[in-house]
Design a protein around this motif. Structure first.
Motif, mmCIF file in Angstrom:
data_model
loop_
_atom_site.group_PDB
_atom_site.id
_atom_site.type_symbol
_atom_site.label_atom_id
_atom_site.label_comp_id
_atom_site.label_asym_id
_atom_site.label_seq_id
_atom_site.Cartn_x
_atom_site.Cartn_y
_atom_site.Cartn_z
ATOM 1 N N GLU A 36 56.603 29.546 58.945
ATOM 2 C CA GLU A 36 55.992 30.826 59.315
ATOM 3 C C GLU A 36 54.717 30.649 60.133
ATOM 4 O O GLU A 36 54.016 31.623 60.410
ATOM 5 C CB GLU A 36 55.687 31.642 58.052
ATOM 6 N N SER A 37 54.419 29.417 60.524
ATOM 7 C CA SER A 37 53.256 29.169 61.388
ATOM 8 C C SER A 37 53.444 29.919 62.712
ATOM 9 O O SER A 37 54.564 30.076 63.200
ATOM 10 C CB SER A 37 53.110 27.670 61.661
ATOM 11 N N ASP A 38 52.329 30.373 63.300
ATOM 12 C CA ASP A 38 52.418 31.146 64.543
ATOM 13 C C ASP A 38 53.015 30.306 65.677
ATOM 14 O O ASP A 38 53.906 30.744 66.397
ATOM 15 C CB ASP A 38 51.040 31.667 64.943
ATOM 16 N N ILE A 39 52.492 29.097 65.850
ATOM 17 C CA ILE A 39 52.978 28.189 66.892
ATOM 18 C C ILE A 39 53.209 26.817 66.266
ATOM 19 O O ILE A 39 52.326 26.282 65.587
ATOM 20 C CB ILE A 39 51.971 28.061 68.052
ATOM 21 N N ILE A 40 54.384 26.258 66.510
ATOM 22 C CA ILE A 40 54.721 24.937 65.973
ATOM 23 C C ILE A 40 54.935 23.978 67.142
ATOM 24 O O ILE A 40 55.737 24.241 68.038
ATOM 25 C CB ILE A 40 56.004 24.993 65.106
ATOM 26 N N TRP B 227 49.787 7.351 51.189
ATOM 27 C CA TRP B 227 48.932 7.362 52.370
ATOM 28 C C TRP B 227 47.932 8.501 52.346
ATOM 29 O O TRP B 227 46.831 8.372 52.884
ATOM 30 C CB TRP B 227 49.774 7.469 53.647
ATOM 31 N N MET B 228 48.321 9.640 51.749
ATOM 32 C CA MET B 228 47.459 10.823 51.717
ATOM 33 C C MET B 228 47.555 11.470 50.345
ATOM 34 O O MET B 228 48.556 11.310 49.632
ATOM 35 C CB MET B 228 47.886 11.836 52.795
ATOM 36 N N PRO B 229 46.523 12.235 49.944
ATOM 37 C CA PRO B 229 46.545 12.879 48.628
ATOM 38 C C PRO B 229 47.492 14.067 48.569
ATOM 39 O O PRO B 229 47.803 14.695 49.581
ATOM 40 C CB PRO B 229 45.094 13.321 48.422
ATOM 41 N N LYS B 230 47.944 14.383 47.366
ATOM 42 C CA LYS B 230 48.882 15.477 47.123
ATOM 43 C C LYS B 230 48.342 16.813 47.631
ATOM 44 O O LYS B 230 49.109 17.684 48.061
ATOM 45 C CB LYS B 230 49.151 15.566 45.618
ATOM 46 N N GLU B 231 47.019 17.001 47.598
ATOM 47 C CA GLU B 231 46.411 18.270 48.007
ATOM 48 C C GLU B 231 46.689 18.608 49.467
ATOM 49 O O GLU B 231 46.547 19.756 49.886
ATOM 50 C CB GLU B 231 44.900 18.245 47.775
ATOM 51 N N LEU B 232 47.089 17.612 50.251
ATOM 52 C CA LEU B 232 47.315 17.828 51.680
ATOM 53 C C LEU B 232 48.796 17.962 52.022
ATOM 54 O O LEU B 232 49.162 18.057 53.186
ATOM 55 C CB LEU B 232 46.704 16.675 52.492
ATOM 56 N N GLN B 233 49.659 18.006 51.005
ATOM 57 C CA GLN B 233 51.103 18.047 51.245
ATOM 58 C C GLN B 233 51.592 19.451 51.548
ATOM 59 O O GLN B 233 51.304 20.405 50.835
ATOM 60 C CB GLN B 233 51.852 17.502 50.031
ATOM 61 N N VAL B 234 52.373 19.553 52.622
ATOM 62 C CA VAL B 234 53.019 20.807 53.016
ATOM 63 C C VAL B 234 54.499 20.715 52.657
ATOM 64 O O VAL B 234 55.128 19.684 52.861
ATOM 65 C CB VAL B 234 52.873 21.042 54.533
ATOM 66 N N GLY B 235 55.050 21.808 52.136
ATOM 67 C CA GLY B 235 56.482 21.804 51.864
ATOM 68 C C GLY B 235 56.837 22.455 50.549
ATOM 69 O O GLY B 235 55.984 23.006 49.852
ATOM 70 N N GLN B 236 58.102 22.370 50.208
ATOM 71 C CA GLN B 236 58.601 23.028 49.003
ATOM 72 C C GLN B 236 57.892 22.559 47.746
ATOM 73 O O GLN B 236 57.617 23.339 46.847
ATOM 74 C CB GLN B 236 60.102 22.786 48.881
ATOM 75 N N THR B 237 57.598 21.250 47.677
ATOM 76 C CA THR B 237 56.900 20.716 46.509
ATOM 77 C C THR B 237 55.407 20.549 46.767
ATOM 78 O O THR B 237 54.692 19.997 45.936
ATOM 79 C CB THR B 237 57.508 19.365 46.081
ATOM 80 N N GLY B 238 54.957 21.028 47.931
ATOM 81 C CA GLY B 238 53.537 20.999 48.246
ATOM 82 C C GLY B 238 53.005 22.407 48.391
ATOM 83 O O GLY B 238 53.245 23.266 47.549
ATOM 84 N N LYS B 239 52.328 22.684 49.495
ATOM 85 C CA LYS B 239 51.762 24.005 49.730
ATOM 86 C C LYS B 239 52.469 24.696 50.887
ATOM 87 O O LYS B 239 52.986 24.048 51.797
ATOM 88 C CB LYS B 239 50.253 23.896 50.028
ATOM 89 N N THR B 240 52.472 26.011 50.818
ATOM 90 C CA THR B 240 53.026 26.823 51.907
ATOM 91 C C THR B 240 51.873 27.272 52.792
ATOM 92 O O THR B 240 50.904 27.847 52.302
ATOM 93 C CB THR B 240 53.765 28.047 51.351
ATOM 94 N N VAL B 241 51.983 27.014 54.088
ATOM 95 C CA VAL B 241 50.875 27.288 55.008
ATOM 96 C C VAL B 241 51.338 28.198 56.139
ATOM 97 O O VAL B 241 52.523 28.243 56.487
ATOM 98 C CB VAL B 241 50.302 25.977 55.591
ATOM 99 N N ARG B 242 50.378 28.927 56.717
ATOM 100 C CA ARG B 242 50.645 29.832 57.846
ATOM 101 C C ARG B 242 49.530 29.701 58.887
ATOM 102 O O ARG B 242 48.862 30.680 59.201
ATOM 103 C CB ARG B 242 50.700 31.281 57.373
ATOM 104 N N PRO B 243 49.312 28.524 59.433
ATOM 105 C CA PRO B 243 48.229 28.382 60.412
ATOM 106 C C PRO B 243 48.602 29.017 61.746
ATOM 107 O O PRO B 243 49.775 29.337 62.002
ATOM 108 C CB PRO B 243 48.095 26.865 60.557
ATOM 109 N N ASN B 244 47.605 29.166 62.596
ATOM 110 C CA ASN B 244 47.869 29.656 63.946
ATOM 111 C C ASN B 244 48.645 28.606 64.746
ATOM 112 O O ASN B 244 49.525 28.948 65.534
ATOM 113 C CB ASN B 244 46.561 29.981 64.668
ATOM 114 N N VAL B 245 48.286 27.338 64.540
ATOM 115 C CA VAL B 245 48.974 26.237 65.232
ATOM 116 C C VAL B 245 49.283 25.137 64.226
ATOM 117 O O VAL B 245 48.409 24.735 63.446
ATOM 118 C CB VAL B 245 48.126 25.655 66.382
ATOM 119 N N TYR B 246 50.520 24.640 64.252
ATOM 120 C CA TYR B 246 50.944 23.569 63.349
ATOM 121 C C TYR B 246 51.533 22.433 64.185
ATOM 122 O O TYR B 246 52.551 22.596 64.857
ATOM 123 C CB TYR B 246 51.983 24.079 62.355
#
Length: 345
Positions: free
Chosen positions: A302-306, A266-285
């Motif tokens: 570790e996102s500021d607000i989830i 459904w979506m490209p690998k570049e947009l994957q969050v997680g252990q096998t994707g990317k680690t992110v720290r946005p202000n809001v998730y």
């Protein structure tokens, strides 16, 4: 040589096209913390061709010393010359700890260097700290102090392992980009610059780079996003991600996703969050239709607000969410989007 002769925290300062990668600053931030606990200093290893001018930037982000290996053989990353240079630095200066980013370059370089200097390597660490090992005293076994405790997900993310390397030096770890936080730069800070060159003798392990083709991607790097609207399997279909895109458009966010979404195409690998994707720290998730399994949580907790939206009130995502809404995302998200349109200008 005794282990006590190994001193200092060293960071491989990755650069590409004479521009320092963000992971270099993140590792320096963590290195400063570790060095403080050990009462030692931080050294950046800077390799490349014509890269001496980057030393000041490393100093501003926490390097006390910068070892520069400036040679045409290092213009582009190639395994053999880079591994030779880093392992030579380790053998010459004997650092106690060496940190490498778990990037495409670091994942190739780290294991080769650790093998050459006869030490261990813990990959994809999420936590690094100084402490005792074993963690709890064991009768008849010496508990060693001031060890680098390297924590990482294990067995597919179903458990967390804390690993140490008490009998060999240096203690080496790779760290995924986005996991550690860089410090605020100190403008005008200077580091001691040491020019070092181990000498390069090309052999049959030196590959020849015939051509470099750079792909231009239109995909936004989710690691830089301040607001992420992330969808999981519960979104239901590729077409349904338009609901998330509508919300993201209103609040200036970026759409991301879980592994299940990528596996479904459904979506490209570049947009994957997680252990096998990317680690992110946005202000809001926004976690929409995401169960919150440990593999995904490792990449966004570790996102500021989830904000979690899920029809399953027992979903693990609610355990780490700051705000949770139980219900049908197909009804909740469009209503949320409409309400935000009234207040967001």
């Amino acid at each position: 040589m005794g282990l006590e002769e190994y001193k200092g925290v060293y960071v491989f300062a990755q650069q590409v096209d004479n521009e320092l990668s963000g992971i270099a600053f993140e590792l320096l931030g963590k290195a400063k913390e570790l060095a403080k606990d050990l009462d030692t200093d931080v050294t950046a290893m800077l390799l490349g061709d014509g890269i001496k001018g980057l030393a000041d930037q490393l100093a501003e982000y926490g390097a006390d010393k910068v070892i520069v290996v400036d040679d045409p053989e290092l213009k582009e990353y190639r395994t053999e010359p880079y591994a030779h240079a880093v392992s030579s630095i380790i053998n010459e200066y004997k650092p106690e700890i060496v940190l490498v980013g778990a990037t495409a370059i670091g994942r190739d370089l780290g294991p080769r260097v650790s093998a050459r200097v006869a030490t261990g390597l813990t990959a994809d660490c999420t936590v690094l700290e100084i402490g005792d090992f074993p963690l709890n005293p064991v009768p008849g076994q010496e508990q060693k102090h001031n060890q680098l405790l390297m924590t990482r997900p294990a067995f597919g993310g179903n458990t967390i392992a804390t690993i140490a390397c008490p009998d060999n030096r240096p203690q080496m770890a790779t760290v995924r980009p986005g996991v550690m936080q860089k410090i605020d730069p100190v403008q005008g800070a200077k580091a001691e610059v040491i020019e070092y060159n181990p000498g390069f003798t090309p052999n049959d392990k030196y590959v020849e780079i015939v051509e470099i083709v750079k792909e231009i991607s239109n995909t936004v790097d989710i690691m830089d996003a301040k607001i992420l609207v992330s969808g999981g399997r519960g979104v239901g279909s590729k077409e349904n991600f338009q609901i998330l895109q509508d919300l993201a458009d209103v609040i200036g966010g970026t759409v991301s996703c879980s592994r299940a979404v990528v596996d479904n195409g459904w979506m490209p690998k570049e947009l994957q969050v997680g252990q096998t994707g990317k680690t992110v720290r946005p202000n809001v998730y926004f976690a929409i239709g995401i169960s919150g399994a440990i593999q995904h949580a490792a990449g966004m907790e570790e996102s500021d607000i989830i904000v979690a939206i899920n029809k399953d009130e027992t979903a693990p995502i609610f355990d780490i969410a700051d705000y949770g809404v139980v219900g049908d995302l197909n009804k909740i998200v469009p209503k949320l989007t409409e309400e935000l349109k009234k207040v967001v200008k």
